[in-house]
Design a protein around this motif. Sequence first.
Motif: not given
Length: 126
Positions: A13-15, A17, A67, A85, A87, A126
């Motif tokens: 998911q976004a955010g 690692s 990042r 992080s 995207k 997202s």
Amino acid sequence: QVQLVESGAGLVQAGGSLRLSCAASGGTFSNYAMGWFRQAPGKEREFVARINWSGANTYYADSVKGRFTISRDNAKNTVYLQMISLKPEDTAVYYCAAGPRFYSGSLYSRHAYDYWGQGTQVTVSS
């Protein structure tokens, strides 16, 4: 002839690692600078990061600076790409590449590398 095999593909998911690894064989690993590139659907393959033969010098695309972290372990013949992080725009097939220690042209160019892995998919939702 150097063979490169990437691993660490995933859907996050976004955010989130992810860490990619690239294992090298068939050559003296410390003779090579290593790089990561990525290619999203319908787009050109683009530079992500580079590390010199000793690990002392690293270079990043502006889009990933702060990042992503490239590192290498010459004892294990492996280069890593730690990504945080993440995207949705980081979604792409990521390629590992090996090239000569010294290159007179642009270090961000595909032409700075002679050997390529098969790629590993990173998908960021997202």
